[in-house]
Motif scaffolding. Structure first.
Motif: not given
Length: 570
Positions: A302-309, A406-408, A429-437, A557-560
């Protein structure tokens, strides 16, 4: 590699997932997988074992334990199976939320089960969720009581992610990863000042911690964070170097974790039934539902704020060092590189040269007259992808040194791709990759020639002098272009990626690097050739438009991470 006739064993997942996981289609793993760095190493995890696991969560920039869970895990890694039963949770849930959010506090002693077989993960809850006495040691292997007690059953397709491989921490195989053997260390086990949950549900101090001698390895992941595995040096009667402590980074989705493994036992060959509890439930008339049934898009987090480690990779403290203890495999001699990966510190002719990663080189300069940076990236030693063609290639631009796809903040990442069109030509080719992609929420229909979001690179404002070259003799591809900059930048933060197939989708390799040197370009146009890699390559067309087939964009890794609450790393 194979086991018995018809079995496929020792196969790892593609891309970053392969850094720790088996392929979902693999029949299982072996301790003697031929040709692997850990072949017959005694420090691998056992193939068949069980242990009690206590997991503790620590919030960023703090030593405070905010969450504790107690569970038991069973592994049949020779079958690509895992089961984990969670028994007790107390504290602030560390996944997909900051540990400062009070509304995520839990305090419950209720049992639930996670089963991971191949590429699918199953989640089971119970009517009577207390821990059955005959299952506490995990040795009875009888599902009869559990089946009658099941309340709900659901499952999740993890796509390309199988179970953890027993040698995951020992080597640097897989994409976007590295390993560092640290040697021997005395540690307190389970740890000085540690806490556990007492019989009243309260956190209590442990007083029985004792020292253990361990060997330690660190392993980086796709998020440029690292795990630390502590493995017992002195073996008991069972002859096993047991894993004792595992430090797990939050990977941007939650708090860091400490996991302690206790009361280890080896499992018999015939211990199989507990890994098929879902099937027994369905056979008895129950239903196990797909968690994503009726949902659109893929399985990204899910889209969420990045949690630092607290476990971010520190280049000042990292040295690539693969040592596995294998009696078979020998580490290759270390090369004396002229410049380190990702840092431009060499001048080739009148151009700056950067070693972006294994077999990937970049040259750079700044054209004062055109007010543009001229870049040339050469991908070498390319192998045909699974569809027989060259894999897709990508170069993306980051705003800072944060090693992310993609940017946080949720913005798009600008990517220059090299794709293969329907005629076999390589197309910049040029492509804009979104977090949704990245998360799998988008698909591309076939036959949409020229349709957004893929646009020929030389048609994008700010790009010029675009070309692509392919050398069959060197198995390399070179992409060259100019990108408008009013002045020479101090640094450019970049990612490069190599795909699994010629169709844009999963990547097999992704690496972050930076270019820091931009000398004035020579009077002539920057040569569109490989960097000291042999004969001049042939030039392919740069004006075609690719046809993009349907693709799965779910980042492995998102599936993980989606299943993190079920302790996939346990």
């Amino acid at each position: 590699a194979g086991g018995t006739t018809g079995e496929i064993t020792c196969q790892i997942a593609p891309g970053p997932a392969g850094a720790a996981h088996q392929a979902p289609f693999s029949s299982g793993y072996r301790t003697d997988c031929p040709g692997t760095p850990s072949e017959s190493s005694p420090y691998q995890w056992p193939l068949r074992w069980t242990a009690e696991v206590e997991t503790k969560s620590l919030s960023y920039d703090s030593d405070t334990i905010t969450y504790v869970s107690q569970s038991r895990v069973w592994y049949r890694l020779d079958r690509n199976w895992k089961r984990m039963d969670n028994y007790r949770q107390k504290g602030t849930v560390p996944f997909f939320s900051r540990s400062t959010e009070d509304d995520d506090f839990v305090d419950r002693a209720e049992r639930n089960t996670m089963i991971h077989r191949g590429g699918k993960m199953y989640f089971i809850t119970y009517h009577n969720d207390t821990v059955p006495d005959d299952d506490e040691d995990g040795d009875d292997g009888d599902n009869s009581d559990d089946v009658a007690n099941i309340k709900t059953c659901s499952w999740l397709d993890l796509a390309i992610v199988g179970n953890i491989r027993p040698d995951w921490f020992l080597d640097a195989r897989g994409g976007a990863t590295d390993a560092q053997y640290l040697g021997n260390q005395h540690v307190y086990y389970p740890g000085t000042g540690s806490t556990a949950i007492d019989g009243n549900g309260n956190l209590e101090a442990l007083t029985d911690a004792s020292p253990r001698l361990v060997k330690q390895w660190r392993k980086t992941d796709f998020a440029s964070q690292y795990f630390t595995q502590s493995t017992k040096v002195h073996v008991g009667d069972d002859g096993v170097h047991w894993p004792l402590i595992l430090n797990v980074p939050g990977e941007g989705f939650g708090d860091d974790l400490l996991q302690y493994y206790q009361n280890h036992q080896l499992l018999d060959e015939d211990f199989t039934a507990p890994f098929h509890l879902d099937e027994a439930f369905v056979a008895a008339g129950g239903e196990c539902t797909n968690m994503r049934q009726g949902q659109e898009g893929g399985g990204g987090p899910p889209e969420m704020e990045y949690v630092p480690s607290n476990l971010e990779k520190d280049e000042n403290a990292w040295v690539s060092n693969v040592w596995t203890g294998s009696p078979v495999w020998q580490a290759p001699a270390k090369d004396n590189e002229d410049f380190a990966a990702g840092v431009a510190s060499a001048i080739v002719g009148e151009l700056a040269a950067t070693d972006a990663g294994p077999s990937t080189k970049v040259t750079s300069c700044y054209n004062d007259n055109a007010q543009a940076v001229e870049l040339s990236i050469t991908y070498s030693d390319l192998s045909p992808s699974s569809d027989g063609a060259l894999p897709w290639l990508g170069l993306s631009f980051r705003d800072d040194d944060d090693c992310v796809m993609t940017p946080r903040d949720g913005g798009d990442a600008e990517v220059a791709l090299v794709l293969t069109d329907e005629f076999g030509a390589l197309v910049p080719t040029h492509f804009l990759m979104s977090p949704m992609t990245k998360g799998g929420g988008m698909s591309i229909s076939p036959g949409r020639n020229g349709a957004a979001p893929f646009t020929p690179l030389d048609e994008i404002e700010g790009y010029s002098d675009v070309s692509v070259a392919h050398s069959d003799t060197k198995d390399s591809v070179t992409l060259t272009f100019s990108k408008a900059f009013e002045t020479a930048p101090e640094i450019m933060h970049l990612n490069y990626a190599i795909g699994l197939t010629s169709t844009f989708g999963y990547h097999n390799v992704r690496t972050c690097f930076s270019v820091e040197t931009f000398p004035s370009c020579p009077m002539e146009t920057m040569p569109k050739v490989e960097i000291a890699m042999g004969d001049a390559p042939s030039l392919e067309s740069s004006n075609g438009t690719p046809t993009i087939s349907p693709s799965i964009f779910t980042f492995a890794v998102a599936a993980v991470i989606t299943a993190a609450a079920s302790s996939i790393f346990g």
